[in-house]
Design a protein around this motif. Structure first.
Motif, short mmCIF file in Angstrom:
data_model
loop_
_atom_site.label_atom_id
_atom_site.label_comp_id
_atom_site.label_asym_id
_atom_site.label_seq_id
_atom_site.Cartn_x
_atom_site.Cartn_y
_atom_site.Cartn_z
N GLU A 1 0.70 -1.29 0.10
CA GLU A 1 -0.11 0.07 0.20
C GLU A 1 0.25 1.25 -0.12
OE1 GLU A 1 -2.96 -0.36 -0.23
OE2 GLU A 1 -3.56 1.30 -0.93
N ARG A 2 1.53 1.18 0.56
CA ARG A 2 2.98 2.50 1.21
C ARG A 2 3.31 2.20 -0.88
NH1 ARG A 2 5.63 3.66 5.85
NH2 ARG A 2 7.00 5.67 5.84
N PHE A 3 4.35 1.96 -1.20
CA PHE A 3 5.40 1.89 -2.62
C PHE A 3 4.68 1.72 -3.62
CE2 PHE A 3 8.29 0.94 0.89
CZ PHE A 3 9.47 2.04 0.80
N SER A 4 3.07 1.42 -3.16
CA SER A 4 2.47 1.26 -4.93
C SER A 4 0.76 1.16 -4.43
CB SER A 4 2.65 -0.84 -5.84
OG SER A 4 2.30 -1.04 -6.53
N PRO A 5 0.39 2.53 -4.04
CA PRO A 5 -1.29 2.25 -3.94
C PRO A 5 -2.14 2.32 -5.35
CG PRO A 5 -0.07 4.63 -3.45
CD PRO A 5 0.93 3.31 -3.80
N ASP A 6 -1.49 2.41 -5.52
CA ASP A 6 -2.75 2.47 -7.47
C ASP A 6 -2.24 1.51 -8.41
OD1 ASP A 6 -3.10 4.84 -5.91
OD2 ASP A 6 -1.98 5.74 -7.22
N ARG A 7 -1.62 0.67 -8.43
CA ARG A 7 -1.57 -0.70 -8.76
C ARG A 7 -1.14 -2.05 -7.93
NH1 ARG A 7 2.91 1.09 -13.21
NH2 ARG A 7 4.65 2.53 -11.56
N PRO A 8 -1.38 -3.28 -8.59
CA PRO A 8 -0.87 -4.20 -7.79
C PRO A 8 0.65 -4.62 -8.03
CG PRO A 8 -1.82 -5.08 -9.54
CD PRO A 8 -2.14 -3.64 -9.48
N VAL A 9 1.93 -5.29 -6.68
CA VAL A 9 3.56 -5.20 -6.47
C VAL A 9 3.02 -7.09 -7.38
CG1 VAL A 9 3.42 -3.63 -4.86
CG2 VAL A 9 2.81 -6.31 -4.59
N TYR A 10 5.11 -6.54 -7.83
CA TYR A 10 5.15 -7.49 -8.13
C TYR A 10 6.29 -8.22 -7.08
CZ TYR A 10 4.10 -6.77 -12.82
OH TYR A 10 2.97 -6.42 -14.35
N LEU A 11 6.00 -9.66 -6.97
CA LEU A 11 6.52 -10.74 -5.92
C LEU A 11 7.67 -11.36 -6.19
CD1 LEU A 11 4.01 -11.59 -3.21
CD2 LEU A 11 4.78 -8.98 -3.19
N LEU A 12 8.89 -11.59 -5.64
CA LEU A 12 10.23 -12.37 -5.77
C LEU A 12 10.43 -12.67 -4.31
CD1 LEU A 12 12.98 -11.85 -8.27
CD2 LEU A 12 13.70 -12.72 -6.04
N GLY A 13 9.86 -13.99 -4.27
CA GLY A 13 10.72 -14.19 -2.67
C GLY A 13 11.21 -15.85 -2.90
N HIS A 14 12.11 -15.72 -2.02
CA HIS A 14 12.62 -17.59 -1.94
C HIS A 14 12.79 -17.55 -0.55
CE1 HIS A 14 17.70 -18.67 -0.50
NE2 HIS A 14 17.22 -19.56 -1.57
N SER A 15 12.44 -18.82 -0.96
CA SER A 15 12.27 -19.80 0.41
C SER A 15 11.50 -19.72 1.79
CB SER A 15 14.43 -20.29 0.89
OG SER A 15 14.06 -20.49 2.20
N TRP A 16 11.96 -19.41 2.39
CA TRP A 16 10.46 -18.87 3.15
C TRP A 16 9.94 -17.30 2.42
CZ3 TRP A 16 6.36 -17.86 6.14
CH2 TRP A 16 6.20 -16.97 6.81
N GLY A 17 10.72 -16.56 1.40
CA GLY A 17 10.20 -15.39 1.40
C GLY A 17 8.84 -16.24 -0.13
N GLY A 18 9.15 -17.23 -0.59
CA GLY A 18 8.43 -17.29 -1.07
C GLY A 18 6.73 -18.53 -0.96
N MET A 19 7.35 -19.16 0.30
CA MET A 19 5.94 -18.78 0.96
C MET A 19 5.46 -17.56 1.51
SD MET A 19 7.59 -21.80 3.22
CE MET A 19 6.54 -22.19 5.63
N TYR A 20 6.00 -16.46 2.37
CA TYR A 20 5.37 -15.01 2.38
C TYR A 20 4.98 -14.93 1.10
CZ TYR A 20 5.72 -10.85 5.10
OH TYR A 20 5.38 -9.83 5.87
#
Lengths: 337, 225
Positions: free
Chosen positions: A135-154
């Motif tokens: 919400e803070r960095f992208s209030p107007d459009r959805p974000v992309y995610l890149l996660g590693h290990s637990w980060g992929g779970m998150y």
């Protein structure tokens, strides 16, 4: 007291004085951040940080703020984004910062972010943290995610909770996405050989330091960093994936929050049917526990997904094979546009 | 701190503790109830998977019989002497005369380690008590104790500095560790051999849980007389 014992007593006192004055700094405090482990954003005001959801986070942004936001999620839980920094380097003329406004952050209680006690280290708080971050960095459009290990779970937790807020995700060997997957691999996550050097070093070290507050808890956690997960981490003697500071409390209590009566109960997959965008999984060919076969079954939880294999690398491919990792992520993100 | 320096400090510490014990021995040796000495070996988990070799004997001090001992402990893992513990200890009766007794325990220890993160040497103190029934052939007692790491010297190794924290501070750390233990101690004698079993729970001074949170050792002692 005989003469010889007087001398012995004097020698003991001298030894004690020598111990206390042997170092220019005098006696060091093991609880003071900066001695055994680095300072967090609570002790070092020079570290880049933001306040959010009742906590203070170590965070940096890279690239043009006008670009879509890509949030990088580190592993653990409890590790930090130091080991993901190579993903920002330029390979074959391309950097992720060419396409994205990249947000790197240490999650709640992890890395150089503020430490918390058990009550604040919950999956509910983690869920709210990432919602507020997006919400803070992208209030107007959805974000992309890149996660590693637990980060992929998150990342999967975020997709499962707020599918409309996610534009796409690359998951590098995410850990078990629900309780069934967790129970399948729980005995293989850590090497618990009671005669191993690392485990006995860990226990033996409690005669030197006990994990009585966050600095010593985090320091103790480093004792297993090199050898505790031989089925995951490779090249631990040369160029291991680095970190600044483990969050021992979060790696303990966040896992406990997903377990009841000794059995895992969490499920990050219950609402994935609401997310129709293709998700990309990535696995290293050398990973033994949560590698290709495991990810092939996990990806079935998503309505649309594919899998890429990085040959010759293990779980830490985002560090050891950063160029291939970036190429795979780039290819995926460009396919979505 | 070099391995040689650490070893020298441990040896000096051990030798000086022997001198203090010598004074207790000469105080009134004729009043010793048991006399002679005993050698012992114990195996178990406390705090690592480990083996302890030791010697103890009974001495008289202020009309009380004390048992004093010295032991060497080596943990499992690599077969080297980088990790070891030397300890001097004494058990003294505090209360009770016949079967029911309360005994106090005091000890001093020097411990060394070499692990993935640091090389260290630590000087600690043990305080504790046992309360229970002591028969000629067997005993069973509740025990509690506290072990405090008083002074710990740490030299962080290159791996830790290269890949985790380059500015970690080497030097002497004060009061860096403390472990409480609560458990049971039992023994049975097949003269001249005594079998001893101890076990219970361990906890630190603060929030973090110790791993393992318990201790369990099985020992055998051989009475030399």
């Amino acid at each position: 007291m005989s003469k010889i014992n007087k001398y012995a007593a004097m020698a003991l006192v001298m030894l004690a004085v020598n111990m206390m004055t042997a170092c220019d700094d005098g006696i060091l405090d093991p609880a003071e951040a900066g001695n055994l482990v680095p300072k967090t954003v609570m002790e070092d005001a020079a570290l880049p940080a933001i306040e959010m959801n009742g906590s203070r986070f170590h965070l940096e942004t890279f690239g043009d703020a006008a670009n879509p936001v890509l949030i990088i999620l580190h592993g653990g839980p409890g590790s930090d984004y130091r080991g993901l920094m190579r993903l920002l380097d330029r390979y074959d003329g391309y950097s992720l910062t060419d396409s994205f406004y990249v947000v790197m952050w240490d999650q709640r209680g992890a890395g150089l972010s503020q430490r918390h006690d058990k009550d604040a280290l919950t999956l509910d708080n983690y869920r709210e943290d990432i919602r507020l971050l997006a919400e803070r960095f992208s209030p107007d459009r959805p974000v992309y995610l890149l996660g590693h290990s637990w980060g992929g779970m998150y990342a999967t937790l975020m997709i499962n909770s707020f599918p409309q807020r996610v534009a796409g995700a690359v998951l590098f060997e995410p850990g078990p996405l629900n309780a069934d997957f967790y129970e399948e691999v729980r005995d293989d996550i850590i090497d618990l050989d009671f005669f191993s050097e690392w485990l006995n070093d860990w226990a033996w070290s409690q005669q030197f330091f006990t994990p009585d507050e966050h600095a010593r808890m985090d320091f103790e956690r480093t004792l297993g960093a090199r050898s505790a997960q031989p089925h995951f981490h490779r090249r631990m003697d040369v160029d291991p994936m680095p970190y600044w500071r483990q969050g021992a409390a979060v790696s303990t209590y966040l896992v406990e929050d997903g377990i009841e009566d000794g059995k895992a109960v969490y499920d990050f997959t219950s609402n994935l049917s609401a997310f129709n965008t293709k998700v990309r999984f990535v696995a290293g060919s050398l990973t033994e526990v949560i590698g290709k076969e495991f990810q092939q079954r996990q990806m079935q939880k998503f309505p649309a997904s594919d899998l890429r294999i990085i040959d010759g690398y293990g779980h830490d491919m985002v560090w050891h094979a950063a160029a291939q990792s970036v190429a795979i992520a780039r290819d995926y993100f460009e396919s979505l546009r | 701190m070099s391995v040689l320096t650490r070893t020298a400090i441990v040896i000096a510490f051990f030798c000086m503790s022997l001198l203090f014990v010598a004074e207790a021995q000469v105080y009134n040796p004729q009043q010793s109830e048991l006399g002679g000495g005993r050698v012992f070996l114990s195996l178990g988990l406390d705090p690592a998977v480990q083996m302890t070799l030791g010697y103890s004997h009974d001495v008289d001090c202020f009309n009380r019989t004390l048992r004093v001992g010295y032991d060497l402990t080596l943990p499992a893992g690599k077969a080297d002497l980088n990790d070891l513990r030397l300890r001097w200890w004494s058990i003294a009766p505090l209360l009770g005369e016949q079967d029911w007794r309360v005994q106090g325990i005091i000890g001093l220890s020097a411990v060394t380690t070499e692990n993935d993160t640091y090389d260290g040497i630590s000087f600690g103190m043990d305080l504790g008590a046992q309360a229970g029934m002591y028969k000629p052939d067997w005993s069973v007692a509740a025990e509690f104790g506290f072990t405090k790491s008083m002074f710990t010297h740490v030299s962080h190794n290159d791996w830790y500095r290269d890949y985790i924290y380059a500015d970690a501070k080497d030097g002497w750390y004060g009061g860096a560790g403390g472990v409480w233990r609560f458990g049971l101690a039992a023994s049975y004698s097949f003269d001249p051999v005594d079998l001893e079993l101890r076990g219970g729970l361990r906890t630190g001074e603060g929030e973090g849980m110790l791993i393992p949170p318990m201790y369990l050792t099985l020992g055998a002692a051989y009475n030399l007389n």
